[in-house]
Design a protein around this motif. Structure first.
Motif, mmCIF file in Angstrom:
data_model
loop_
_atom_site.group_PDB
_atom_site.id
_atom_site.type_symbol
_atom_site.label_atom_id
_atom_site.label_comp_id
_atom_site.label_asym_id
_atom_site.label_seq_id
_atom_site.Cartn_x
_atom_site.Cartn_y
_atom_site.Cartn_z
ATOM 1 N N UNK A 1 5.556 12.035 -36.042
ATOM 2 C CA UNK A 1 5.267 13.337 -35.446
ATOM 3 C C UNK A 1 4.104 14.076 -36.098
ATOM 4 N N UNK A 2 3.396 13.423 -36.998
ATOM 5 C CA UNK A 2 2.279 14.117 -37.639
ATOM 6 C C UNK A 2 1.208 13.139 -38.055
ATOM 7 N N UNK A 3 0.026 13.684 -38.282
ATOM 8 C CA UNK A 3 -1.083 12.891 -38.809
ATOM 9 C C UNK A 3 -1.467 13.450 -40.172
ATOM 10 N N UNK A 4 -1.906 12.567 -41.036
ATOM 11 C CA UNK A 4 -2.285 12.959 -42.391
ATOM 12 C C UNK A 4 -3.629 12.333 -42.704
ATOM 13 N N UNK A 5 -4.540 13.154 -43.183
ATOM 14 C CA UNK A 5 -5.783 12.644 -43.751
ATOM 15 C C UNK A 5 -5.699 12.906 -45.245
ATOM 16 N N UNK B 1 -1.230 26.834 -44.494
ATOM 17 C CA UNK B 1 -0.756 26.322 -43.212
ATOM 18 C C UNK B 1 -0.885 27.412 -42.161
ATOM 19 N N UNK B 2 -1.258 27.021 -40.961
ATOM 20 C CA UNK B 2 -1.387 27.978 -39.862
ATOM 21 C C UNK B 2 -1.017 27.302 -38.551
ATOM 22 N N UNK B 3 -0.445 28.092 -37.645
ATOM 23 C CA UNK B 3 -0.052 27.594 -36.330
ATOM 24 C C UNK B 3 -0.994 28.153 -35.283
ATOM 25 N N UNK B 4 -1.476 27.275 -34.420
ATOM 26 C CA UNK B 4 -2.278 27.686 -33.275
ATOM 27 C C UNK B 4 -1.975 26.752 -32.113
ATOM 28 N N UNK B 5 -1.722 27.322 -30.980
ATOM 29 C CA UNK B 5 -1.507 26.563 -29.742
ATOM 30 C C UNK B 5 -0.447 25.472 -29.860
ATOM 31 N N UNK B 6 0.679 25.785 -30.499
ATOM 32 C CA UNK B 6 1.771 24.824 -30.597
ATOM 33 C C UNK B 6 1.552 23.704 -31.580
ATOM 34 N N UNK C 1 4.268 21.780 -33.317
ATOM 35 C CA UNK C 1 5.348 22.681 -33.704
ATOM 36 C C UNK C 1 4.813 24.062 -33.970
ATOM 37 N N UNK C 2 5.717 24.941 -34.368
ATOM 38 C CA UNK C 2 5.311 26.328 -34.585
ATOM 39 C C UNK C 2 5.802 26.889 -35.908
ATOM 40 N N UNK C 3 6.246 26.041 -36.825
ATOM 41 C CA UNK C 3 6.784 26.520 -38.101
ATOM 42 C C UNK C 3 5.912 26.050 -39.269
ATOM 43 N N UNK C 4 4.943 26.880 -39.675
ATOM 44 C CA UNK C 4 4.070 26.496 -40.784
ATOM 45 C C UNK C 4 4.829 26.218 -42.080
ATOM 46 N N UNK C 5 5.940 26.923 -42.323
ATOM 47 C CA UNK C 5 6.701 26.696 -43.557
ATOM 48 C C UNK C 5 7.318 25.303 -43.585
#
Length: 156
Positions: free
Chosen positions: A59-63, A104-109, A133-137
């Motif tokens: 569910x995520x990408x990491x660089x 961390x910041x949330x933008x557009x889901x 997602x929408x939960x930066x924490x």
């Protein structure tokens, strides 16, 4: 054993231990620092480019980037834009804890977290993590866990 043989033996042992063992920071493959299960299943093979490795988990990408720079400089940019500092436990005692700064910041889901971990002076691991997602924490906690895993796998 006579004492005249002790010094050459110690020199030989020191030379052998200096050339063997784990690779130095500059020789570490960044793709070796994260593995399947660190943040879910790993989709495909991580893509490596010089000192950068791109991972695609469920569910995520990491660089992940290995770089040689001043932690204060890299950290300052994150802190000035709403980030905050923390630590990664380095094992035996607080003196081995390593500083981590993340933002961390949330933008557009989608949540994007940028973080930098100081391994040793002028040896850093930078993370850029993106997750729907929408939960930066929550994503920030994932970043902290990934940083701890990467730190465990680095040569000491």
């Amino acid at each position: 054993m006579s004492m005249r043989w002790l010094l050459p033996l110690l020199v030989t042992l020191a030379a052998c231990s200096a050339t063997g063992g784990e690779p130095a920071f500059a020789e570490v493959d960044p793709c070796s620092l994260l593995r399947p299960g660190d943040a879910g299943g790993l989709s495909g093979t991580p893509a490596r480019s010089d000192r950068v490795c791109d991972f695609r988990f469920d569910s995520l990408t990491v660089e992940l980037t290995l770089l040689e720079a001043a932690f204060a400089d890299e950290s300052r940019a994150l802190l000035s834009d709403g980030g905050y500092g923390g630590v990664i436990a380095g094992g035996e005692g607080e003196s081995n804890n390593r500083p981590l700064t993340r933002r961390c910041a949330e933008t557009s889901g989608e949540v994007r977290c940028d973080a930098v971990l100081e391994v040793r002076e002028r040896q850093l691991v930078r993370f850029e993590v993106v997750q729907r997602g929408t939960d930066p924490n929550a994503v920030g906690q994932v970043v902290q866990g990934l940083a701890a895993k990467a730190f465990e796998r680095l040569p000491k």
